[in-house]
Design an enzyme around this catalytic site. Structure first.
Site, PDB file in Angstrom:
ATOM      1  N   ASN A   7     -61.009  54.271 -37.382  1.00 26.05           N
ATOM      2  CA  ASN A   7     -60.286  53.024 -37.097  1.00 26.05           C
ATOM      3  C   ASN A   7     -60.925  51.798 -37.757  1.00 26.05           C
ATOM      4  OD1 ASN A   7     -59.287  54.078 -33.742  1.00 26.05           O
ATOM      5  ND2 ASN A   7     -58.121  54.150 -35.638  1.00 26.05           N
TER       6      ASN A   7
ATOM      7  N   ASP B  14     -52.670  56.611 -27.567  1.00 21.33           N
ATOM      8  CA  ASP B  14     -52.048  56.251 -28.849  1.00 21.33           C
ATOM      9  C   ASP B  14     -50.685  55.592 -28.640  1.00 21.33           C
ATOM     10  OD1 ASP B  14     -51.930  56.033 -31.565  1.00 21.33           O
ATOM     11  OD2 ASP B  14     -51.444  58.135 -31.948  1.00 21.33           O
TER      12      ASP B  14
HETATM   13  C1  IPE Z   1     -56.575  58.071 -32.490  1.00 24.90           C
HETATM   14  O1  IPE Z   1     -55.439  57.343 -32.806  1.00 24.90           O
HETATM   15  C2  IPE Z   1     -57.693  57.141 -32.117  1.00 24.90           C
HETATM   16  C3  IPE Z   1     -57.498  56.403 -30.877  1.00 24.90           C
HETATM   17  C4  IPE Z   1     -56.522  56.550 -30.020  1.00 24.90           C
HETATM   18  C5  IPE Z   1     -58.535  55.448 -30.582  1.00 24.90           C
HETATM   19  P1  IPE Z   1     -55.071  56.945 -34.312  1.00 24.90           P
HETATM   20  O2  IPE Z   1     -53.794  56.200 -34.237  1.00 24.90           O
HETATM   21  O3  IPE Z   1     -56.215  56.262 -34.961  1.00 24.90           O
HETATM   22  O4  IPE Z   1     -54.898  58.374 -34.976  1.00 24.90           O
HETATM   23  P2  IPE Z   1     -54.056  58.842 -36.252  1.00 24.90           P
HETATM   24  O5  IPE Z   1     -54.456  57.935 -37.389  1.00 24.90           O
HETATM   25  O6  IPE Z   1     -52.612  58.687 -35.918  1.00 24.90           O
HETATM   26  O7  IPE Z   1     -54.431  60.274 -36.459  1.00 24.90           O
HETATM   27  C1  IPE Z   2     -54.037  53.417 -30.338  1.00 22.59           C
HETATM   28  O1  IPE Z   2     -52.887  52.752 -30.710  1.00 22.59           O
HETATM   29  C2  IPE Z   2     -55.207  52.492 -30.183  1.00 22.59           C
HETATM   30  C3  IPE Z   2     -56.187  52.566 -31.268  1.00 22.59           C
HETATM   31  C4  IPE Z   2     -56.200  53.460 -32.224  1.00 22.59           C
HETATM   32  C5  IPE Z   2     -57.209  51.543 -31.294  1.00 22.59           C
HETATM   33  P1  IPE Z   2     -52.515  52.541 -32.247  1.00 22.59           P
HETATM   34  O2  IPE Z   2     -53.002  51.207 -32.676  1.00 22.59           O
HETATM   35  O3  IPE Z   2     -52.969  53.678 -33.069  1.00 22.59           O
HETATM   36  O4  IPE Z   2     -50.927  52.551 -32.153  1.00 22.59           O
HETATM   37  P2  IPE Z   2     -49.912  53.118 -33.227  1.00 22.59           P
HETATM   38  O5  IPE Z   2     -50.276  54.542 -33.488  1.00 22.59           O
HETATM   39  O6  IPE Z   2     -50.038  52.270 -34.453  1.00 22.59           O
HETATM   40  O7  IPE Z   2     -48.574  52.991 -32.564  1.00 22.59           O
HETATM   41 MG    MG Z   3     -52.109  55.439 -33.587  1.00 26.01          MG
END
Ligand code: IPE
Ligand code: IPE
Ligand code: MG
Length: 254
Positions: free
Chosen positions: A82, A34
């Site tokens: 997502n 993340d």
């Molecule tokens: C979890 O991250 C999913 C992945 C890392 C693929 P998110 O960024 O989607 O999770 P939330 O929304 O902060 O819980």
């Molecule tokens: C994790 O990074 C990757 C996916 C969920 C695909 P994020 O895209 O959630 O990054 P933040 O949480 O917005 O920083």
């Molecule tokens: Mg995230």
């Protein structure tokens, strides 16, 4: 029939030094990668640049895991939730995945790395599904496994497994298999041991629908480091933290 899984629940009440040492070994590391978006923002770049940097971080981490004697690395790449993101970000992420599959093929084969996908693969484009199956076939039998969770949700996986379980449970129960083992073997992760350690980067302290069943006795390591900045020092810190844990699994301390 679904493949028999390998639950981690056999440790029982044993308290010997051997059992404790065995439980300090990481066979399976799982990572909630993340913080790509925040990394991009920090560097005044588009979100997709963050995801590209995240893919490079995954590449490095995979090799550190191999060197550390870990057998399985599962990474959360795209959740069932997502899909709510903008069309542009979703399309960019799918393109990046397809690129990763093509670019990494030779390297995975050369290094004995098996590639496997868990999640609702039917949600992906037919082209990406084909690329995944081809890479899974070509890398079968590697002694290290990279498991990529794609359109993955723990609740979705459990609900799908319940359907298979209903069809198989009675017959296999009669053969003496435990209900939990039968259920484990109906999940996408059939045959993969439960994760020993789950790392989440970027300072969020939640599981976000990742490996809900499999995480029953996992240890957790949370770090504020954003996924693209996850370096060897942070990897070593996570491993060192795990090595100090007393994994009781419901048993007693020595
Ligand atoms: C979890 O991250 C999913 C992945 C890392 C693929 P998110 O960024 O989607 O999770 P939330 O929304 O902060 O819980
Ligand atoms: C994790 O990074 C990757 C996916 C969920 C695909 P994020 O895209 O959630 O990054 P933040 O949480 O917005 O920083
Ligand atoms: Mg995230």
């Amino acid at each position: 029939m679904c493949k028999r899984g390998t639950g981690n629940g056999e440790w029982g009440t044993g308290n010997s030094e051997d059992a404790l040492a065995e439980n300090r070994k990481i066979e399976h590391l799982a990572v909630i990668m993340d913080g790509n978006g925040r990394w991009a923002k920090k560097h005044h770049l588009p979100r997709l640049a963050g995801h590209r940097a995240g893919a490079e971080s995954l590449d490095r981490t995979m090799h550190w895991c191999k060197e550390a004697g870990i057998s399985y690395l599962t990474v959360y790449a795209f959740s069932t939730e997502n899909w709510k993101r903008s069309k542009g970000e979703v399309a960019g992420l799918m393109k990046l995945l397809s690129h990763f599959i093509k670019a990494k093929e030779k390297e995975l084969i050369k290094n004995g790395i098996a590639f496997r996908v868990i999640g609702r693969r039917e949600d992906l484009s037919p082209k990406l599904q084909k690329e995944i199956v081809a890479l899974e076939e070509k890398t079968k039998g590697g002694d290290f496994t990279l498991v990529v969770a794609l359109s993955y949700g723990g609740r979705d996986e459990i609900v799908r497994a319940a359907g298979v379980f209903n069809a198989e449970a009675q017959r296999r129960r009669e053969r003496g298999e435990s209900l939990e083992d039968i259920f484990s073997s109906c999940l996408d992760t059939a045959g993969i041991p439960d994760p020993d350690l789950i790392v989440r980067t970027s300072g969020e302290l939640r599981i976000s629908n990742f490996l809900l069943w499999q995480a029953a006795y996992a240890e957790f390591y949370f770090t504020d480091v954003l996924w693209p900045d996850f370096d060897k020092a942070e990897f070593d810190k996570a491993i060192a933290s795990f090595s100090k844990r007393e994994r009781r699994m419901g048993g007693r301390l020595k």
